[in-house]
Design an enzyme around this catalytic site. Sequence first.
Site, PDB file in Angstrom:
ATOM      1  N   LYS A 199       0.827  -1.216   0.000  1.00  0.00           N
ATOM      2  CA  LYS A 199       0.000   0.000   0.000  1.00  0.00           C
ATOM      3  C   LYS A 199       0.852   1.253   0.000  1.00  0.00           C
ATOM      4  CE  LYS A 199      -4.227  -1.669   2.258  1.00  0.00           C
ATOM      5  NZ  LYS A 199      -5.034  -1.586   3.471  1.00  0.00           N
ATOM      6  N   LYS A 201      -5.346 -10.641  -6.554  1.00  0.00           N
ATOM      7  CA  LYS A 201      -6.458 -10.814  -5.621  1.00  0.00           C
ATOM      8  C   LYS A 201      -7.629  -9.902  -6.009  1.00  0.00           C
ATOM      9  CE  LYS A 201      -6.739  -8.597  -1.410  1.00  0.00           C
ATOM     10  NZ  LYS A 201      -6.509  -8.231  -0.030  1.00  0.00           N
ATOM     11  N   LYS A 251     -11.162  -4.151  -4.265  1.00  0.00           N
ATOM     12  CA  LYS A 251     -11.707  -2.876  -4.711  1.00  0.00           C
ATOM     13  C   LYS A 251     -10.592  -1.959  -5.201  1.00  0.00           C
ATOM     14  CE  LYS A 251     -15.188  -0.374  -5.414  1.00  0.00           C
ATOM     15  NZ  LYS A 251     -16.198  -0.819  -6.376  1.00  0.00           N
TER      16      LYS A 251
HETATM   17  P1  TYM Z   1     -10.584  -6.746   4.081  1.00  0.00           P
HETATM   18  O1  TYM Z   1     -11.620  -5.747   4.417  1.00  0.00           O
HETATM   19  O2  TYM Z   1      -9.612  -6.430   3.001  1.00  0.00           O
HETATM   20  O3  TYM Z   1     -11.275  -8.106   3.660  1.00  0.00           O
HETATM   21  C1  TYM Z   1     -12.238  -8.761   4.484  1.00  0.00           C
HETATM   22  C2  TYM Z   1     -12.060 -10.258   4.404  1.00  0.00           C
HETATM   23  O4  TYM Z   1     -12.215 -10.683   3.057  1.00  0.00           O
HETATM   24  C3  TYM Z   1     -11.083 -11.441   2.667  1.00  0.00           C
HETATM   25  N1  TYM Z   1     -10.838 -11.157   1.248  1.00  0.00           N
HETATM   26  C4  TYM Z   1     -10.581 -12.092   0.354  1.00  0.00           C
HETATM   27  N2  TYM Z   1     -10.498 -13.427   0.469  1.00  0.00           N
HETATM   28  C5  TYM Z   1     -10.229 -14.115  -0.641  1.00  0.00           C
HETATM   29  N3  TYM Z   1     -10.045 -13.550  -1.852  1.00  0.00           N
HETATM   30  C6  TYM Z   1     -10.124 -12.213  -2.013  1.00  0.00           C
HETATM   31  N4  TYM Z   1      -9.968 -11.672  -3.206  1.00  0.00           N
HETATM   32  C7  TYM Z   1     -10.410 -11.418  -0.881  1.00  0.00           C
HETATM   33  N5  TYM Z   1     -10.566 -10.092  -0.677  1.00  0.00           N
HETATM   34  C8  TYM Z   1     -10.821  -9.947   0.641  1.00  0.00           C
HETATM   35  C9  TYM Z   1      -9.936 -10.942   3.563  1.00  0.00           C
HETATM   36  O5  TYM Z   1      -8.929 -11.904   3.711  1.00  0.00           O
HETATM   37  C10 TYM Z   1     -10.656 -10.695   4.861  1.00  0.00           C
HETATM   38  O6  TYM Z   1     -10.770 -11.892   5.613  1.00  0.00           O
HETATM   39  N6  TYM Z   1      -7.218  -6.199   7.722  1.00  0.00           N
HETATM   40  C11 TYM Z   1      -8.501  -6.818   7.394  1.00  0.00           C
HETATM   41  C12 TYM Z   1      -9.649  -6.338   8.252  1.00  0.00           C
HETATM   42  C13 TYM Z   1      -9.476  -6.553   9.713  1.00  0.00           C
HETATM   43  C14 TYM Z   1      -9.509  -7.789  10.415  1.00  0.00           C
HETATM   44  C15 TYM Z   1      -9.363  -7.462  11.783  1.00  0.00           C
HETATM   45  C16 TYM Z   1      -9.636  -9.102  10.016  1.00  0.00           C
HETATM   46  C17 TYM Z   1      -9.299  -5.581  10.646  1.00  0.00           C
HETATM   47  N7  TYM Z   1      -9.235  -6.114  11.903  1.00  0.00           N
HETATM   48  C18 TYM Z   1      -9.328  -8.444  12.758  1.00  0.00           C
HETATM   49  C19 TYM Z   1      -9.604 -10.088  10.996  1.00  0.00           C
HETATM   50  C20 TYM Z   1      -9.457  -9.751  12.341  1.00  0.00           C
HETATM   51  C21 TYM Z   1      -8.832  -6.452   5.951  1.00  0.00           C
HETATM   52  O7  TYM Z   1      -8.340  -5.509   5.411  1.00  0.00           O
HETATM   53  O8  TYM Z   1      -9.804  -7.195   5.387  1.00  0.00           O
END
Ligand code: TYM
Length: 328
Positions: A111, A190, A193
Site C-alpha cells: 500500500k 487478488k 476494490k
Molecule cells: P478486508 O476488508 O480487506 O477483507 C475482508 C475479508 O475478506 C477477505 N478477502 C478475500 N479473500 C479471498 N479472496 C479475495 N480476493 C479477498 N478479498 C478480501 C480478507 O482476507 C478478509 O478476511 N485487515 C482486514 C480487516 C481486519 C480484520 C481485523 C480481520 C481488521 N481487523 C481483525 C480479521 C481480524 C482487511 O483488510 O480485510
Amino acid sequence: MTRVFSGIQPSGDLHLGNYLGAIQNWVELTDRYECIYSIVDLHAITVPYSPAALEQRVFDMAVGLLAAGLDPERCTLFVQSAVPEHAQLEWLLNTVTPLGELSRMTQFKDKSERAEMVSAGLLNYPILQAADILLYHAELVPVGDDQLQHLEFTREIARKWNARFGDYFPEPQPMIGGGKRIRGLDGVSKMSKSRDNTIPMLGEPEDTWAAVRTAVTDPARVRKNDPGNPHVCNVFAMHEFFTDPEEREEIEVRCQTATIGCVECKRMLAEGISDRLAPIRERARDLRANPDRVNAILADGAARARQIARVTLGEVYDRMGLDYSAHD
Ligand code: TYM
C-alpha cells in the site's frame, strides 16, 4: 464457547472476493462458535478516503453482511469506531511492538508503494488489527490468506505483551476455511476494490454480466477455435462456486476441445452468480428500505461488544500499572 472475531473494511461495494473468501464462512461459523464481527472503519481511514462517503459505506457494508445471512441473534455485529476500546488498546500495544516488524509487513509495503503520503496509521494498521482480536480474547479468526501475516503478527504481539506483563492474551489462530484467494477479473491478482477488478456481490444481473464479460480467460486461447486450458482460467475457477459439478465437467471438456467459446462460458457463470445471489439482493433491498432496523442492530452489537471490551481494557490497565478507575 470458543470465541471467533473477524473484521472487514467498509471500503466500497462488497465483492465476490469478500463473499466467497470470508463472509460465507462467517455465516457458517455462527452455528458453532460465539462470533463477533466488526466493520472496521478505523482501518479504512488509513488510506485517502472521503469523509462524506464513509458513513454510507459503513451502512452499505452492514446491509451486505446482514443480507448475506449474518443473523444478529446469533452473532455480534458492530462498527469498530463505536467501541473506543479498540483504539485505546491499540495505543497500549504500540508500546510492545518493534518498529522493524511493522515496516516489513507485505500489505504495508504494497500500500505504501502506491500511496502519495504514507501515514503512521498505515504503518500501525496491524497493531489496530491485533487490538481488535485481543480485546475479545478471540481464539479463532476467519480470514482470507492475504491476512495470514497480520495474524502471525497478532500472535507475536500477544506473546510480547504476555512476556512483559504476565500471561493474559491467548494466541489467536487463523481459520482459512472457505477463504482461499479469489482472483479478480484480471485473472491474476487478488480480487480487491483497490485494484478495480471486482465482481459485485449485490449487482443486478446486468452489472454482473458487465463485470464477468471483461474477465481475462486463458491468455493462450486467442481464437474461439483454439483449445483452452481451464486450469489456468479464472472464469473456470469461479465456476467452482456457482456451477454444479456435472455442468462444470462438461465446460472443462468443451473448453479443452474448443466446442465452447469464452463468451458462452462467461454467460453461464454470470447467470449462475446472479441466480445464486438473488435472495441476497432481495434481502439487501428490504434492509435498505429499513435503515432504522440496520442502525438498531449495529447499536445493539456495539453495546454487547463494549461490555467485553471494557473488562479487557480494565484488566490490561491494571497489569500495565495504569489506573482504570476514571473509566468505571
Ligand atoms: P478486508 O476488508 O480487506 O477483507 C475482508 C475479508 O475478506 C477477505 N478477502 C478475500 N479473500 C479471498 N479472496 C479475495 N480476493 C479477498 N478479498 C478480501 C480478507 O482476507 C478478509 O478476511 N485487515 C482486514 C480487516 C481486519 C480484520 C481485523 C480481520 C481488521 N481487523 C481483525 C480479521 C481480524 C482487511 O483488510 O480485510
